[in-house]
Design a protein around this motif. Structure first.
Motif, PDB file in Angstrom:
ATOM      1  N   LEU A 197      47.682  32.277  34.892  1.00 30.20           N
ATOM      2  CA  LEU A 197      47.077  30.950  34.999  1.00 30.20           C
ATOM      3  C   LEU A 197      46.265  30.664  33.744  1.00 30.20           C
ATOM      4  O   LEU A 197      45.641  31.561  33.184  1.00 30.20           O
ATOM      5  CB  LEU A 197      46.129  30.896  36.192  1.00 30.20           C
ATOM      6  N   THR A 198      46.282  29.387  33.356  1.00 31.50           N
ATOM      7  CA  THR A 198      45.487  28.990  32.201  1.00 31.50           C
ATOM      8  C   THR A 198      44.318  28.140  32.666  1.00 31.50           C
ATOM      9  O   THR A 198      44.487  27.222  33.456  1.00 31.50           O
ATOM     10  CB  THR A 198      46.347  28.183  31.214  1.00 31.50           C
ATOM     11  N   GLY A 199      43.144  28.446  32.155  1.00 35.15           N
ATOM     12  CA  GLY A 199      41.952  27.731  32.591  1.00 35.15           C
ATOM     13  C   GLY A 199      41.414  26.780  31.531  1.00 35.15           C
ATOM     14  O   GLY A 199      42.171  26.207  30.748  1.00 35.15           O
ATOM     15  N   ILE A 200      40.106  26.639  31.502  1.00 38.65           N
ATOM     16  CA  ILE A 200      39.434  25.706  30.592  1.00 38.65           C
ATOM     17  C   ILE A 200      39.685  26.115  29.140  1.00 38.65           C
ATOM     18  O   ILE A 200      39.618  27.288  28.789  1.00 38.65           O
ATOM     19  CB  ILE A 200      37.926  25.684  30.910  1.00 38.65           C
ATOM     20  N   ASP A 201      39.996  25.134  28.309  1.00 37.83           N
ATOM     21  CA  ASP A 201      40.265  25.363  26.884  1.00 37.83           C
ATOM     22  C   ASP A 201      41.337  26.422  26.651  1.00 37.83           C
ATOM     23  O   ASP A 201      41.264  27.181  25.687  1.00 37.83           O
ATOM     24  CB  ASP A 201      38.969  25.780  26.155  1.00 37.83           C
ATOM     25  N   GLY A 202      42.302  26.489  27.554  1.00 35.30           N
ATOM     26  CA  GLY A 202      43.416  27.414  27.364  1.00 35.30           C
ATOM     27  C   GLY A 202      43.082  28.873  27.641  1.00 35.30           C
ATOM     28  O   GLY A 202      43.887  29.764  27.351  1.00 35.30           O
ATOM     29  N   LYS A 203      41.918  29.118  28.175  1.00 39.82           N
ATOM     30  CA  LYS A 203      41.520  30.505  28.459  1.00 39.82           C
ATOM     31  C   LYS A 203      42.429  31.126  29.521  1.00 39.82           C
ATOM     32  O   LYS A 203      42.818  30.467  30.480  1.00 39.82           O
ATOM     33  CB  LYS A 203      40.088  30.529  28.997  1.00 39.82           C
ATOM     34  N   LYS A 204      42.707  32.402  29.353  1.00 39.40           N
ATOM     35  CA  LYS A 204      43.517  33.107  30.343  1.00 39.40           C
ATOM     36  C   LYS A 204      42.658  33.456  31.554  1.00 39.40           C
ATOM     37  O   LYS A 204      41.579  34.029  31.406  1.00 39.40           O
ATOM     38  CB  LYS A 204      44.093  34.380  29.728  1.00 39.40           C
ATOM     39  N   VAL A 205      43.170  33.114  32.714  1.00 39.44           N
ATOM     40  CA  VAL A 205      42.417  33.358  33.946  1.00 39.44           C
ATOM     41  C   VAL A 205      42.816  34.707  34.523  1.00 39.44           C
ATOM     42  O   VAL A 205      43.996  35.071  34.522  1.00 39.44           O
ATOM     43  CB  VAL A 205      42.699  32.237  34.972  1.00 39.44           C
ATOM     44  N   ARG A 206      41.835  35.432  34.999  1.00 36.48           N
ATOM     45  CA  ARG A 206      42.136  36.719  35.608  1.00 36.48           C
ATOM     46  C   ARG A 206      41.402  36.875  36.922  1.00 36.48           C
ATOM     47  O   ARG A 206      40.407  36.188  37.177  1.00 36.48           O
ATOM     48  CB  ARG A 206      41.779  37.846  34.657  1.00 36.48           C
ATOM     49  N   ALA A 207      41.935  37.762  37.730  1.00 33.18           N
ATOM     50  CA  ALA A 207      41.317  38.024  39.026  1.00 33.18           C
ATOM     51  C   ALA A 207      40.433  39.251  38.923  1.00 33.18           C
ATOM     52  O   ALA A 207      40.756  40.209  38.228  1.00 33.18           O
ATOM     53  CB  ALA A 207      42.402  38.250  40.074  1.00 33.18           C
ATOM     54  N   LEU A 208      39.321  39.160  39.613  1.00 30.29           N
ATOM     55  CA  LEU A 208      38.378  40.267  39.659  1.00 30.29           C
ATOM     56  C   LEU A 208      38.095  40.553  41.118  1.00 30.29           C
ATOM     57  O   LEU A 208      37.551  39.709  41.812  1.00 30.29           O
ATOM     58  CB  LEU A 208      37.070  39.816  39.003  1.00 30.29           C
ATOM     59  N   GLY A 209      38.505  41.704  41.594  1.00 33.43           N
ATOM     60  CA  GLY A 209      38.419  41.939  43.032  1.00 33.43           C
ATOM     61  C   GLY A 209      37.393  42.974  43.446  1.00 33.43           C
ATOM     62  O   GLY A 209      37.055  43.880  42.693  1.00 33.43           O
ATOM     63  N   VAL A 210      36.907  42.789  44.674  1.00 36.39           N
ATOM     64  CA  VAL A 210      36.077  43.784  45.348  1.00 36.39           C
ATOM     65  C   VAL A 210      36.509  43.784  46.801  1.00 36.39           C
ATOM     66  O   VAL A 210      36.345  42.785  47.490  1.00 36.39           O
ATOM     67  CB  VAL A 210      34.579  43.446  45.264  1.00 36.39           C
ATOM     68  N   GLY A 211      37.082  44.880  47.256  1.00 37.26           N
ATOM     69  CA  GLY A 211      37.561  44.926  48.633  1.00 37.26           C
ATOM     70  C   GLY A 211      38.597  43.840  48.878  1.00 37.26           C
ATOM     71  O   GLY A 211      39.551  43.702  48.114  1.00 37.26           O
ATOM     72  N   ASP A 212      38.364  43.034  49.917  1.00 32.97           N
ATOM     73  CA  ASP A 212      39.305  41.964  50.238  1.00 32.97           C
ATOM     74  C   ASP A 212      38.995  40.670  49.500  1.00 32.97           C
ATOM     75  O   ASP A 212      39.690  39.673  49.676  1.00 32.97           O
ATOM     76  CB  ASP A 212      39.271  41.674  51.749  1.00 32.97           C
ATOM     77  N   LEU A 213      37.931  40.672  48.718  1.00 34.65           N
ATOM     78  CA  LEU A 213      37.541  39.448  48.027  1.00 34.65           C
ATOM     79  C   LEU A 213      37.949  39.487  46.572  1.00 34.65           C
ATOM     80  O   LEU A 213      38.061  40.557  45.968  1.00 34.65           O
ATOM     81  CB  LEU A 213      36.026  39.257  48.096  1.00 34.65           C
ATOM     82  N   CYS A 214      38.122  38.315  46.024  1.00 34.04           N
ATOM     83  CA  CYS A 214      38.579  38.249  44.658  1.00 34.04           C
ATOM     84  C   CYS A 214      38.085  36.941  44.039  1.00 34.04           C
ATOM     85  O   CYS A 214      38.082  35.891  44.684  1.00 34.04           O
ATOM     86  CB  CYS A 214      40.095  38.347  44.734  1.00 34.04           C
ATOM     87  N   ALA A 215      37.621  37.016  42.805  1.00 34.82           N
ATOM     88  CA  ALA A 215      37.176  35.817  42.093  1.00 34.82           C
ATOM     89  C   ALA A 215      38.113  35.567  40.926  1.00 34.82           C
ATOM     90  O   ALA A 215      38.617  36.509  40.317  1.00 34.82           O
ATOM     91  CB  ALA A 215      35.752  36.008  41.583  1.00 34.82           C
TER      92      ALA A 215
END
Lengths: 101, 290
Positions: free
Chosen positions: B58-76
Protein backbone atom coordinates in the motif's frame (compact mmCIF):
# COMPACT_ATOMS: atom_id res chain seq x y z
CA UNK A 1 -31.37 14.53 -7.00
CA UNK A 2 -34.06 11.96 -7.45
CA UNK A 3 -32.23 8.76 -6.67
CA UNK A 4 -30.34 8.91 -3.41
CA UNK A 5 -28.67 5.59 -3.94
CA UNK A 6 -27.09 6.65 -7.21
CA UNK A 7 -25.38 9.52 -5.36
CA UNK A 8 -21.78 10.12 -6.44
CA UNK A 9 -19.02 8.71 -4.26
CA UNK A 10 -17.71 10.64 -1.27
CA UNK A 11 -16.44 14.05 -2.25
CA UNK A 12 -13.33 15.69 -0.90
CA UNK A 13 -15.47 17.66 1.54
CA UNK A 14 -17.01 14.45 2.89
CA UNK A 15 -13.55 13.02 3.42
CA UNK A 16 -11.98 16.17 4.86
CA UNK A 17 -14.71 16.23 7.46
CA UNK A 18 -13.92 12.77 8.57
CA UNK A 19 -10.19 12.39 8.10
CA UNK A 20 -9.26 15.71 9.75
CA UNK A 21 -11.87 15.85 12.48
CA UNK A 22 -12.78 12.28 13.29
CA UNK A 23 -10.96 9.09 13.84
CA UNK A 24 -9.38 7.86 17.01
CA UNK A 25 -7.19 10.24 18.95
CA UNK A 26 -4.23 8.44 20.39
CA UNK A 27 -4.09 10.04 23.77
CA UNK A 28 -0.64 9.15 24.94
CA UNK A 29 2.59 11.01 25.44
CA UNK A 30 4.26 9.03 22.71
CA UNK A 31 2.30 11.05 20.17
CA UNK A 32 3.81 14.14 18.71
CA UNK A 33 1.49 17.11 19.19
CA UNK A 34 -0.36 15.23 21.82
CA UNK A 35 -3.94 16.35 22.33
CA UNK A 36 -3.07 19.19 20.00
CA UNK A 37 -3.70 16.93 17.04
CA UNK A 38 -6.95 18.70 16.21
CA UNK A 39 -5.01 21.93 15.93
CA UNK A 40 -3.20 20.48 12.99
CA UNK A 41 -6.54 19.60 11.48
CA UNK A 42 -7.65 23.16 11.93
CA UNK A 43 -4.52 24.52 10.30
CA UNK A 44 -5.02 22.26 7.33
CA UNK A 45 -8.70 23.00 7.23
CA UNK A 46 -7.93 26.72 7.02
CA UNK A 47 -5.82 26.05 3.96
CA UNK A 48 -8.56 24.04 2.36
CA UNK A 49 -11.27 26.50 3.28
CA UNK A 50 -9.32 29.08 1.31
CA UNK A 51 -10.37 27.37 -1.88
CA UNK A 52 -13.29 28.98 -3.55
CA UNK A 53 -14.91 25.63 -4.18
CA UNK A 54 -14.83 25.01 -0.48
CA UNK A 55 -16.62 28.10 0.70
CA UNK A 56 -19.44 25.95 1.91
CA UNK A 57 -17.13 24.14 4.23
CA UNK A 58 -18.26 24.08 7.82
CA UNK A 59 -20.56 27.04 7.56
CA UNK A 60 -23.77 26.93 9.45
CA UNK A 61 -26.67 27.87 7.31
CA UNK A 62 -28.76 30.85 8.24
CA UNK A 63 -31.98 28.99 8.45
CA UNK A 64 -34.15 32.02 9.00
CA UNK A 65 -32.90 33.62 5.81
CA UNK A 66 -33.69 30.51 3.87
CA UNK A 67 -37.26 30.27 5.08
CA UNK A 68 -37.77 33.91 4.23
CA UNK A 69 -36.47 33.38 0.75
CA UNK A 70 -38.94 30.53 0.32
CA UNK A 71 -41.83 32.60 1.58
CA UNK A 72 -40.82 35.49 -0.62
CA UNK A 73 -41.21 33.27 -3.65
CA UNK A 74 -44.82 32.58 -2.76
CA UNK A 75 -45.37 36.28 -2.33
CA UNK A 76 -43.97 37.03 -5.77
CA UNK A 77 -47.42 37.04 -7.29
CA UNK A 78 -48.56 39.84 -5.01
CA UNK A 79 -48.41 43.50 -5.93
CA UNK A 80 -45.11 45.09 -5.31
CA UNK A 81 -45.25 47.07 -2.12
CA UNK A 82 -42.41 48.44 -0.10
CA UNK A 83 -42.65 45.85 2.59
CA UNK A 84 -39.57 46.96 4.36
CA UNK A 85 -37.23 44.92 6.39
CA UNK A 86 -38.15 41.41 7.29
CA UNK A 87 -38.43 41.12 10.99
CA UNK A 88 -39.31 38.60 13.61
CA UNK A 89 -37.29 36.55 15.97
CA UNK A 90 -34.80 34.14 14.42
CA UNK A 91 -36.35 30.78 13.82
CA UNK A 92 -35.02 28.05 16.07
CA UNK A 93 -32.50 25.83 14.44
CA UNK A 94 -34.17 22.89 12.82
CA UNK A 95 -32.07 20.34 14.55
CA UNK A 96 -32.73 21.60 18.03
CA UNK A 97 -34.27 18.76 19.94
CA UNK A 98 -32.68 16.11 17.78
CA UNK A 99 -29.16 16.54 19.05
CA UNK A 100 -29.78 14.65 22.21
CA UNK A 101 -29.96 11.28 20.49
CA UNK B 1 21.22 1.06 18.33
CA UNK B 2 24.69 0.42 19.72
CA UNK B 3 24.66 2.63 22.76
CA UNK B 4 25.29 0.71 25.94
CA UNK B 5 22.67 2.73 27.79
CA UNK B 6 20.03 1.58 25.35
CA UNK B 7 21.05 -2.03 25.43
CA UNK B 8 18.13 -4.25 26.50
CA UNK B 9 15.45 -2.08 24.94
CA UNK B 10 17.33 -1.75 21.71
CA UNK B 11 17.63 -5.49 21.49
CA UNK B 12 13.98 -6.04 22.27
CA UNK B 13 12.94 -3.50 19.69
CA UNK B 14 15.52 -4.27 17.07
CA UNK B 15 13.20 -6.17 14.75
CA UNK B 16 10.70 -3.33 14.69
CA UNK B 17 12.94 -0.32 14.65
CA UNK B 18 15.28 -1.82 12.09
CA UNK B 19 14.47 -3.32 8.72
CA UNK B 20 12.81 -6.72 8.63
CA UNK B 21 14.34 -8.91 5.97
CA UNK B 22 11.26 -8.95 3.75
CA UNK B 23 11.24 -5.26 3.03
CA UNK B 24 14.89 -4.45 3.25
CA UNK B 25 14.63 -2.95 -0.22
CA UNK B 26 12.18 -0.39 1.11
CA UNK B 27 14.55 0.68 3.76
CA UNK B 28 17.54 2.59 2.45
CA UNK B 29 20.22 3.33 4.97
CA UNK B 30 19.13 6.97 5.20
CA UNK B 31 15.83 5.85 6.74
CA UNK B 32 17.28 3.54 9.30
CA UNK B 33 16.52 5.28 12.58
CA UNK B 34 19.67 6.56 14.16
CA UNK B 35 20.14 6.69 17.87
CA UNK B 36 19.28 10.12 19.17
CA UNK B 37 17.91 11.21 15.82
CA UNK B 38 14.83 13.25 16.65
CA UNK B 39 13.56 13.30 13.09
CA UNK B 40 12.35 9.71 12.93
CA UNK B 41 8.67 9.24 13.63
CA UNK B 42 5.96 6.82 12.72
CA UNK B 43 2.75 8.06 11.11
CA UNK B 44 -0.30 5.95 12.04
CA UNK B 45 -3.26 5.44 9.68
CA UNK B 46 -5.42 2.96 11.49
CA UNK B 47 -5.62 -0.01 13.80
CA UNK B 48 -7.27 -3.31 12.98
CA UNK B 49 -7.62 -6.85 14.22
CA UNK B 50 -5.25 -8.75 12.01
CA UNK B 51 -2.04 -10.67 12.24
CA UNK B 52 0.03 -8.82 9.70
CA UNK B 53 3.56 -7.57 9.70
CA UNK B 54 5.76 -5.75 7.26
CA UNK B 55 5.11 -4.23 3.84
CA UNK B 56 1.57 -4.58 2.44
CA UNK B 57 2.00 -3.07 -1.01
CA UNK B 58 0.00 0.00 0.00
CA UNK B 59 1.12 3.53 -0.71
CA UNK B 60 0.40 6.25 1.81
CA UNK B 61 0.95 9.99 2.16
CA UNK B 62 3.53 11.44 -0.24
CA UNK B 63 4.10 8.02 -1.76
CA UNK B 64 5.37 6.54 1.49
CA UNK B 65 5.32 2.76 1.74
CA UNK B 66 2.80 1.57 4.28
CA UNK B 67 3.63 -1.29 6.58
CA UNK B 68 1.87 -3.26 9.24
CA UNK B 69 3.08 -3.35 12.78
CA UNK B 70 1.50 -6.05 14.88
CA UNK B 71 1.09 -7.00 18.51
CA UNK B 72 -0.90 -10.14 19.19
CA UNK B 73 -4.17 -9.90 17.28
CA UNK B 74 -3.84 -6.17 16.74
CA UNK B 75 -2.07 -4.42 13.96
CA UNK B 76 -1.45 -0.79 13.01
CA UNK B 77 -0.75 0.53 9.53
CA UNK B 78 2.04 3.05 9.53
CA UNK B 79 4.70 4.72 7.48
CA UNK B 80 8.08 5.85 8.73
CA UNK B 81 8.98 9.49 8.31
CA UNK B 82 9.92 12.68 9.99
CA UNK B 83 8.50 13.23 13.43
CA UNK B 84 7.02 16.48 12.26
CA UNK B 85 3.32 17.03 11.57
CA UNK B 86 2.13 17.63 8.04
CA UNK B 87 1.30 21.25 7.47
CA UNK B 88 0.67 23.23 4.33
CA UNK B 89 -1.17 26.30 3.14
CA UNK B 90 -1.72 24.75 -0.26
CA UNK B 91 -5.22 23.23 -0.40
CA UNK B 92 -4.21 20.90 -3.20
CA UNK B 93 -1.40 19.48 -1.11
CA UNK B 94 -3.69 19.04 1.90
CA UNK B 95 -6.32 17.38 -0.27
CA UNK B 96 -3.77 14.89 -1.59
CA UNK B 97 -2.63 14.04 1.94
CA UNK B 98 -6.19 13.55 3.14
CA UNK B 99 -7.06 11.33 0.17
CA UNK B 100 -3.91 9.26 0.62
CA UNK B 101 -4.70 8.80 4.32
CA UNK B 102 -8.24 7.77 3.46
CA UNK B 103 -7.15 5.28 0.80
CA UNK B 104 -4.97 3.45 3.29
CA UNK B 105 -7.73 3.36 5.92
CA UNK B 106 -10.28 2.21 3.37
CA UNK B 107 -8.04 -0.55 2.02
CA UNK B 108 -7.49 -1.85 5.56
CA UNK B 109 -11.19 -1.64 6.33
CA UNK B 110 -12.12 -3.67 3.26
CA UNK B 111 -9.46 -6.22 4.02
CA UNK B 112 -10.18 -6.67 7.71
CA UNK B 113 -13.91 -5.94 8.01
CA UNK B 114 -13.35 -3.49 10.85
CA UNK B 115 -10.87 -0.73 11.42
CA UNK B 116 -10.27 2.12 13.85
CA UNK B 117 -9.25 5.06 11.69
CA UNK B 118 -6.71 7.25 13.46
CA UNK B 119 -7.02 11.03 13.20
CA UNK B 120 -4.95 12.61 10.46
CA UNK B 121 -1.46 13.70 11.49
CA UNK B 122 -1.04 11.31 14.38
CA UNK B 123 2.69 10.66 14.57
CA UNK B 124 4.39 8.51 17.14
CA UNK B 125 7.54 10.10 18.45
CA UNK B 126 10.77 8.49 17.35
CA UNK B 127 12.89 9.30 20.33
CA UNK B 128 16.02 7.73 18.99
CA UNK B 129 14.47 5.31 16.54
CA UNK B 130 12.02 3.84 19.00
CA UNK B 131 8.80 4.92 17.30
CA UNK B 132 7.82 1.36 16.38
CA UNK B 133 8.60 0.16 19.84
CA UNK B 134 6.54 2.98 21.34
CA UNK B 135 3.61 2.16 19.08
CA UNK B 136 3.77 -1.55 19.85
CA UNK B 137 3.77 -0.76 23.52
CA UNK B 138 0.75 1.48 23.09
CA UNK B 139 -1.08 -1.27 21.19
CA UNK B 140 -0.24 -3.68 23.96
CA UNK B 141 -1.35 -1.30 26.73
CA UNK B 142 -4.60 -0.40 24.99
CA UNK B 143 -5.30 -3.86 23.64
CA UNK B 144 -8.52 -4.51 25.50
CA UNK B 145 -10.08 -1.17 24.68
CA UNK B 146 -9.05 -1.32 21.01
CA UNK B 147 -10.25 -4.90 20.55
CA UNK B 148 -13.58 -4.03 22.15
CA UNK B 149 -14.11 -1.13 19.82
CA UNK B 150 -13.10 -3.14 16.79
CA UNK B 151 -15.47 -5.90 17.80
CA UNK B 152 -18.32 -3.41 18.07
CA UNK B 153 -17.60 -2.06 14.59
CA UNK B 154 -17.32 -5.36 12.80
CA UNK B 155 -19.17 -5.41 9.48
CA UNK B 156 -20.58 -1.94 10.05
CA UNK B 157 -20.11 0.89 7.59
CA UNK B 158 -20.48 4.62 7.96
CA UNK B 159 -22.86 6.44 5.65
CA UNK B 160 -23.46 10.15 5.40
CA UNK B 161 -27.12 11.04 4.90
CA UNK B 162 -27.97 14.62 4.03
CA UNK B 163 -31.47 15.95 3.54
CA UNK B 164 -32.10 19.08 1.48
CA UNK B 165 -35.26 21.08 1.26
CA UNK B 166 -36.60 23.66 -1.15
CA UNK B 167 -38.39 26.09 1.18
CA UNK B 168 -40.22 27.63 -1.77
CA UNK B 169 -42.00 24.36 -2.50
CA UNK B 170 -42.95 23.98 1.15
CA UNK B 171 -44.16 27.57 1.41
CA UNK B 172 -46.41 27.02 -1.63
CA UNK B 173 -47.78 23.84 -0.08
CA UNK B 174 -48.45 25.64 3.17
CA UNK B 175 -50.12 28.52 1.35
CA UNK B 176 -52.30 26.22 -0.74
CA UNK B 177 -53.37 24.08 2.20
CA UNK B 178 -54.48 26.85 4.51
CA UNK B 179 -57.74 28.71 3.61
CA UNK B 180 -56.85 31.56 5.94
CA UNK B 181 -53.70 32.16 3.98
CA UNK B 182 -55.77 32.09 0.76
CA UNK B 183 -57.83 34.96 2.07
CA UNK B 184 -54.74 36.86 3.19
CA UNK B 185 -53.23 36.38 -0.22
CA UNK B 186 -56.35 37.75 -1.90
CA UNK B 187 -56.20 40.86 0.25
CA UNK B 188 -52.46 41.18 -0.42
CA UNK B 189 -53.20 41.26 -4.14
CA UNK B 190 -56.40 43.23 -4.44
CA UNK B 191 -57.06 45.07 -1.20
CA UNK B 192 -56.72 48.78 -0.52
CA UNK B 193 -53.19 50.10 -0.26
CA UNK B 194 -53.12 49.83 3.52
CA UNK B 195 -54.69 46.39 3.46
CA UNK B 196 -52.16 45.21 0.92
CA UNK B 197 -49.27 46.22 3.10
CA UNK B 198 -50.75 44.71 6.22
CA UNK B 199 -51.82 41.51 4.50
CA UNK B 200 -48.40 41.01 2.97
CA UNK B 201 -46.75 41.31 6.34
CA UNK B 202 -49.20 38.89 7.90
CA UNK B 203 -48.92 36.46 5.02
CA UNK B 204 -45.16 36.59 5.09
CA UNK B 205 -45.03 35.82 8.80
CA UNK B 206 -47.62 33.08 8.56
CA UNK B 207 -45.75 31.44 5.69
CA UNK B 208 -42.47 31.55 7.53
CA UNK B 209 -43.99 30.13 10.68
CA UNK B 210 -45.94 27.38 8.96
CA UNK B 211 -43.10 26.44 6.62
CA UNK B 212 -40.77 26.09 9.57
CA UNK B 213 -43.25 23.86 11.36
CA UNK B 214 -43.92 21.77 8.26
CA UNK B 215 -40.24 21.24 7.47
CA UNK B 216 -39.44 20.42 11.09
CA UNK B 217 -42.22 17.86 11.22
CA UNK B 218 -41.10 16.22 8.00
CA UNK B 219 -37.47 16.10 9.04
CA UNK B 220 -38.19 14.82 12.53
CA UNK B 221 -40.45 12.10 11.15
CA UNK B 222 -37.73 11.14 8.68
CA UNK B 223 -35.20 11.06 11.49
CA UNK B 224 -37.36 8.70 13.53
CA UNK B 225 -37.92 6.35 10.59
CA UNK B 226 -34.36 6.34 9.35
CA UNK B 227 -32.72 5.82 12.74
CA UNK B 228 -34.57 2.54 13.10
CA UNK B 229 -32.40 1.30 10.20
CA UNK B 230 -29.01 1.83 11.78
CA UNK B 231 -26.83 0.79 14.67
CA UNK B 232 -25.79 4.31 15.68
CA UNK B 233 -26.26 7.87 14.51
CA UNK B 234 -24.61 11.26 14.98
CA UNK B 235 -26.48 14.42 14.10
CA UNK B 236 -23.97 16.68 12.40
CA UNK B 237 -24.23 20.42 11.74
CA UNK B 238 -25.90 21.28 8.46
CA UNK B 239 -23.76 22.96 5.82
CA UNK B 240 -24.46 25.28 2.96
CA UNK B 241 -23.44 24.41 -0.54
CA UNK B 242 -23.72 27.27 -3.01
CA UNK B 243 -26.29 26.71 -5.72
CA UNK B 244 -27.94 23.84 -3.91
CA UNK B 245 -31.06 23.50 -1.87
CA UNK B 246 -30.44 24.27 1.79
CA UNK B 247 -29.44 21.30 3.89
CA UNK B 248 -31.91 20.61 6.69
CA UNK B 249 -30.39 17.50 8.18
CA UNK B 250 -26.92 15.97 8.18
CA UNK B 251 -26.43 12.54 9.72
CA UNK B 252 -23.49 10.23 10.16
CA UNK B 253 -24.92 6.71 10.32
CA UNK B 254 -23.38 3.40 11.30
CA UNK B 255 -25.15 0.72 9.31
CA UNK B 256 -24.92 -3.06 9.01
CA UNK B 257 -25.32 -4.93 5.75
CA UNK B 258 -28.67 -6.25 6.93
CA UNK B 259 -29.90 -2.76 7.79
CA UNK B 260 -28.82 -1.15 4.54
CA UNK B 261 -31.86 -2.09 2.39
CA UNK B 262 -34.16 -0.54 4.97
CA UNK B 263 -32.11 2.64 5.01
CA UNK B 264 -32.15 2.75 1.24
CA UNK B 265 -35.93 2.40 1.18
CA UNK B 266 -36.35 5.28 3.63
CA UNK B 267 -34.08 7.49 1.57
CA UNK B 268 -36.04 6.72 -1.58
CA UNK B 269 -39.26 7.55 0.20
CA UNK B 270 -37.91 10.85 1.51
CA UNK B 271 -36.48 11.90 -1.84
CA UNK B 272 -39.85 11.18 -3.45
CA UNK B 273 -41.43 13.71 -1.11
CA UNK B 274 -41.92 16.96 -3.05
CA UNK B 275 -39.54 19.70 -1.99
CA UNK B 276 -37.07 17.32 -0.35
CA UNK B 277 -34.03 15.56 -1.69
CA UNK B 278 -31.51 13.23 -0.12
CA UNK B 279 -27.82 12.63 -0.61
CA UNK B 280 -26.13 9.44 0.49
CA UNK B 281 -22.38 9.07 0.92
CA UNK B 282 -20.73 5.78 1.61
CA UNK B 283 -19.96 3.13 2.54
CA UNK B 284 -17.02 4.58 4.42
CA UNK B 285 -14.81 3.30 7.23
CA UNK B 286 -16.35 4.28 10.58
CA UNK B 287 -14.49 7.57 11.01
CA UNK B 288 -17.25 9.09 13.13
CA UNK B 289 -17.80 6.11 15.39
CA UNK B 290 -14.50 5.08 16.85
Amino acid sequence: MGDPVAAPPATLVDLLDRVLDRGLLINADIVICLAGVPLIGITLRAAVAGMETMVEYGLMRDWDQTIRAGSARVLEGCTAVAWGETSGTPAPHLQAGLEDQ
Amino acid sequence: MSSAGDGPQALAGSSSAGCPAQDAADCPSSRVPKLGDPTEGCYVYCVGRAKEEGALGLTGIDGKKVRALGVGDLCALVHDGASKPYSSRDPKVVADWVLAHHHVVEAAWRRWGAVLPITFNTIIAGDGGKAHENLRRWLQDERERLEGRLHALHNLAEYGVQVFCDPGVIAREVADANPELHALRERAISGSRGAVYLSRRQLERALQRDSQVRISQEVEAFYRRVTSCMARVHVEPVKDAPGERPMVMNLACLVSREQYPGLEAELHQMSAREGFSVRLVGPLPPYSFC
